[in-house]
Design an enzyme around this catalytic site. Structure first.
Site, mmCIF file in Angstrom:
data_model
loop_
_atom_site.group_PDB
_atom_site.id
_atom_site.type_symbol
_atom_site.label_atom_id
_atom_site.label_comp_id
_atom_site.label_asym_id
_atom_site.label_seq_id
_atom_site.Cartn_x
_atom_site.Cartn_y
_atom_site.Cartn_z
ATOM 1 N N VAL A 1 59.960 -36.940 -15.351
ATOM 2 C CA VAL A 1 61.356 -36.511 -15.265
ATOM 3 C C VAL A 1 61.598 -35.776 -13.944
ATOM 4 O O VAL A 1 62.639 -35.941 -13.310
ATOM 5 C CB VAL A 1 61.739 -35.617 -16.466
ATOM 6 C CG1 VAL A 1 63.149 -35.059 -16.308
ATOM 7 C CG2 VAL A 1 61.632 -36.401 -17.774
ATOM 8 N N CYS A 2 60.619 -34.981 -13.528
ATOM 9 C CA CYS A 2 60.765 -34.143 -12.329
ATOM 10 C C CYS A 2 61.205 -34.914 -11.084
ATOM 11 O O CYS A 2 62.149 -34.499 -10.411
ATOM 12 C CB CYS A 2 59.483 -33.366 -12.057
ATOM 13 S SG CYS A 2 58.974 -32.308 -13.424
ATOM 14 N N PRO A 3 60.586 -36.058 -10.754
ATOM 15 C CA PRO A 3 61.021 -36.739 -9.535
ATOM 16 C C PRO A 3 62.451 -37.272 -9.626
ATOM 17 O O PRO A 3 63.140 -37.338 -8.613
ATOM 18 C CB PRO A 3 60.008 -37.866 -9.349
ATOM 19 C CG PRO A 3 59.345 -38.043 -10.664
ATOM 20 C CD PRO A 3 59.411 -36.708 -11.354
ATOM 21 N N LEU B 1 64.609 -34.134 -8.822
ATOM 22 C CA LEU B 1 64.483 -33.705 -7.429
ATOM 23 C C LEU B 1 65.106 -34.724 -6.477
ATOM 24 O O LEU B 1 65.705 -34.342 -5.466
ATOM 25 C CB LEU B 1 63.022 -33.446 -7.090
ATOM 26 C CG LEU B 1 62.348 -32.341 -7.926
ATOM 27 C CD1 LEU B 1 60.878 -32.201 -7.548
ATOM 28 C CD2 LEU B 1 63.072 -31.017 -7.807
#
Length: 186
Positions: free
Chosen positions: A46-48, A51
């Site tokens: 999920v993080c990329p 970001l």
């Protein structure tokens, strides 16, 4: 105990930005609006997406005088490796702060017992005071456009004492002026 409406605590850290390692401290935030975006870990799922969404909207934040800082408990070396190997992360131009000592994550009360940061977003005013906090569960991604709307609302309220922004407020829309005359009329 919430950190909302509290001044950020002192910190120093190394970040990766635009091919360089740079030093960042709480002093760098003074005098401008900032957004801290904590995420659990580099090389995740999920993080990329979050970001990258911020990277694609970074210019809009900069137009408002806002600096974005992404933060995880990974090192600045890990941030560079991720930036160099991921198409999504490769778009990032804002500072990616490494917090391997957990100092910043503890200061923002966002550190999990596992040693990873929760998925949290903090809007910080030019005096270093936290004006907004959003924390979501591991699998729930954030939206840069909604964050941009919240930043505009925070900036509006700061520039217009005595006014507040109602739900779903967007720039240019009507605000409210809380008063005795308004009680029970909304």
């Amino acid at each position: 105990m919430s950190v909302i409406n509290t001044e950020i605590k002192p910190f120093k850290a190394t970040a990766y930005q635009n091919g360089e390692f740079i030093e960042i401290s709480d002093a760098d935030l003074k005098g401008k609006w900032s957004v801290f975006v904590f995420y659990p870990a580099d090389f995740t799922f999920v993080c990329p997406t979050e970001l990258e969404d911020l990277a694609l909207n970074y210019e809009e934040f900069k137009k408002l005088g806002v600096e974005i800082y992404s933060v995880s408990t990974d090192t600045h070396f890990s941030h560079k490796a991720w930036h160099d190997t991921s198409d999504a992360i490769g778009k990032i131009q804002y500072p990616m702060i490494g917090d391997p000592t957990h100092e910043i994550s503890k200061n923002f009360e966002i550190l999990r017992p596992s040693g990873l940061a929760d998925r949290g977003t903090f809007i910080i005013d030019p005096e270093g005071v936290i004006q907004s906090i959003e924390i979501t569960a591991e699998g729930i991604g954030r939206d840069a456009l909604e964050l941009l709307r919240k930043v505009k609302a925070a900036q509006y309220v700061a520039a217009h004492p005595g006014e507040v922004c109602p739900a779903k407020w967007k720039e240019g829309e009507k605000t409210l002026k809380p008063s005795l005359d308004l009680v029970g009329k909304i």
